[in-house]
Enzyme design. Structure first.
Site, PDB file in Angstrom:
ATOM      1  N   ASP A  92      -4.582 118.100  47.597  1.00 47.73           N
ATOM      2  CA  ASP A  92      -6.000 116.520  47.990  1.00 47.73           C
ATOM      3  C   ASP A  92      -6.304 116.141  49.611  1.00 47.73           C
ATOM      4  O   ASP A  92      -5.474 116.646  49.851  1.00 47.73           O
ATOM      5  CB  ASP A  92      -5.580 115.609  47.097  1.00 47.73           C
ATOM      6  CG  ASP A  92      -7.142 115.536  46.358  1.00 47.73           C
ATOM      7  OD1 ASP A  92      -8.058 115.606  45.558  1.00 47.73           O
ATOM      8  OD2 ASP A  92      -6.955 113.671  46.345  1.00 47.73           O
ATOM      9  N   LYS A 125      -2.906 114.604  38.132  1.00 47.14           N
ATOM     10  CA  LYS A 125      -3.429 114.027  39.560  1.00 47.14           C
ATOM     11  C   LYS A 125      -1.921 113.167  40.164  1.00 47.14           C
ATOM     12  O   LYS A 125      -0.982 112.819  38.796  1.00 47.14           O
ATOM     13  CB  LYS A 125      -3.929 112.814  39.880  1.00 47.14           C
ATOM     14  CG  LYS A 125      -4.883 113.138  41.171  1.00 47.14           C
ATOM     15  CD  LYS A 125      -6.210 114.566  41.022  1.00 47.14           C
ATOM     16  CE  LYS A 125      -6.029 114.384  42.795  1.00 47.14           C
ATOM     17  NZ  LYS A 125      -6.877 115.357  42.328  1.00 47.14           N
TER      18      LYS A 125
HETATM   19  N1  GLU Z   1      -7.405 117.836  44.613  1.00 45.39           N
HETATM   20  C1  GLU Z   1      -8.262 119.348  44.482  1.00 45.39           C
HETATM   21  C2  GLU Z   1      -9.575 118.241  42.920  1.00 45.39           C
HETATM   22  O1  GLU Z   1      -9.664 117.944  43.366  1.00 45.39           O
HETATM   23  C3  GLU Z   1      -7.492 120.580  43.701  1.00 45.39           C
HETATM   24  C4  GLU Z   1      -6.446 120.062  42.300  1.00 45.39           C
HETATM   25  C5  GLU Z   1      -6.053 121.837  42.442  1.00 45.39           C
HETATM   26  O2  GLU Z   1      -5.855 122.756  42.969  1.00 45.39           O
HETATM   27  O3  GLU Z   1      -4.837 121.561  41.441  1.00 45.39           O
HETATM   28  O4  GLU Z   1      -9.460 119.000  42.291  1.00 45.39           O
END
Ligand code: GLU
Length: 441
Positions: A158, A118
């Protein structure tokens, strides 16, 4: 847990996420002495590495602004690092550590080979112009590009990061890295490697999961009243699919309050959510201003004050408190599927579970977003693009498989399913097994 609390005092979201997983896996963990011997838990709760960097950019007034950027590469046991970027004023290392930790298990549940990561920044998109967003994204990528790669670490969107931001980030990545593989980011535009249905995927996947959960409990979503929170990308996709499945979305919300939509949200209103997001005003009241005969704005209230059958938190961690859970249940709510990451506070989850409310956690319910990112990576790596029907059917299969894993690991002696335990144990077992097989590293 005690050691972690002493080491990271004040990292409340991170400690909350770890505690939930450790409580869920305790019994299974104790049945596997080989996990204890390899100190799997101690290794799994620490990110592999954290990048932190200064992001300096110039605003529209010509003033120099400085923010902090981060990328947390959490766990690579089952594949390259994968996870979104969050741009929000409240971003801290604790928030990103909790999100990276959750992402590791979520990605394991998708059945696709992706590790967990993240990133993001304390940059606040609210009130920013398009030019400011672009300059910030470029300055952010000036540092990030060295940490990422299609087989190394693949960021995506996100909160505060959607298709527009991914476009600016990719443009700058290309310029700096001189690498033209679009697979380095997911959530891209449809003409340059983005997967069809990726924008809708988190919301669609959440509703597919909810459908399976209801079916398992002998219920049906058609005709049910649903409250969503937020009005961003996730709430948008969830509104489309919930309405398609015959449910009535009667509430959406923002930091300013809730919009009550007694007759259910219409397609025109759903489309308007995209306009509201692009405006960077961060106000749900705009929906009631635009559709005064359909939506009523109630300042300072949450979606959880509206009587519904099903609650779908779609906005931010800890957005649904124990008090909110009590109000929902008192008003007849009997199902809550967390679409946001860790959307419910622990007290709310316990209240739901102790009062017969069907509850499922974000890492299972919202995994359709990252799963479709995984499908985007596959399409990029093989230089093809699938049709909407192909992507939708793969997404549906994945959500069904996640539901099955939850049932397998979460079914209790009385036949009910503890989806928190099920999701945590299923994700943990897969990551732990991979770590064990790869030795002490
Ligand atoms: N932010 C999204 C999540 O919390 C998607 C992350 C992504 O597609 O890599 O899973």
């Amino acid at each position: 847990m005690n050691r972690l609390q002493a080491k990271y005092p004040g990292e409340s979201e991170y400690l909350q996420a770890v505690r939930e997983v450790l409580e869920s896996i305790e019994d299974v963990y104790n049945m596997h002495p080989e996990f204890e011997q390899a100190k799997i838990v101690e290794r799994m709760v620490e990110p592999d590495r954290i990048f932190s960097f200064r992001v300096t950019w110039v605003d529209d007034k010509g003033e120099v602004q400085t923010n902090t950027g981060y990328r947390i590469q959490f766990n690579s046991a089952i594949g390259p690092y994968k996870g979104g970027l969050r741009f929000h004023r409240a971003v801290t290392p604790s928030m990103l550590k909790f999100l990276g930790f959750e992402q590791t298990f979520k990605n394991a549940l998708t059945t696709l080979p992706m590790g967990g990561a993240k990133g993001g920044s304390d940059f606040d998109p609210k009130g920013k112009s398009n030019g400011e967003i672009m300059r910030f994204c470029q300055a952010f990528m000036q540092e990030l590009w060295q940490c990422i790669g299609p087989d190394q670490d693949v960021p995506a969107g996100d909160v505060g990061v959607g298709g527009r931001e991914i476009g600016y980030l990719y443009g700058q990545y290309k310029k700096l890295a001189r690498q033209y593989n679009t697979g380095v980011l997911t959530g891209k535009g449809g003409t340059w490697g983005g997967s069809i249905l990726r924008p809708e995927a988190t919301g669609f996947g959440a509703l597919y999961f909810t459908q399976h959960l209801l079916h398992h409990a002998g219920k049906d979503i058609a005709g049910k009243k649903v409250a969503l929170s937020g009005f961003g990308n996730v709430a948008w996709g969830a509104s489309i699919k919930a309405t398609q499945l015959g449910a009535k979305v009667v509430a959406i919300s923002g930091p300013d309050g809730v919009c009550h939509i007694p007759e259910g949200i219409t397609r025109e209103m759903i489309d308007y959510m995209l306009v509201m997001r692009a405006s960077n005003r961060d106000r749900v009241e705009d929906m009631a201003t635009r559709f005064p005969d359909k939506a009523q704005f109630i300042a300072g209230k949450k979606s959880w004050s509206i009587p519904v059958d099903i609650a779908l938190p779609c906005a931010f961690q800890n957005e649904l408190s124990e008090e909110d859970a009590k109000e929902l249940v008192a008003n007849g709510c009997w199902c809550c599927c967390e679409v946001s990451n860790m959307g419910c506070q622990p007290g709310a989850i316990h209240y739901f579970q102790n009062n017969g409310v069907l509850f499922a956690p974000g890492k299972a319910v919202n995994a359709g977003g990252v799963a479709t990112s995984g499908l985007e990576m596959t399409q990029n790596a093989s230089h093809i693009s699938w049709t909407a029907e192909e992507v939708d059917s793969k997404l549906h299969q994945i959500m069904q498989s996640i539901h099955e894993q939850c049932v397998k690991f979460g079914t209790q002696p009385d036949g009910s399913v503890d989806y928190v335990k099920g999701a945590n144990i299923a994700g943990f077992m897969k990551v732990a097994q991979a770590m064990l097989e790869q030795g002490i590293i």
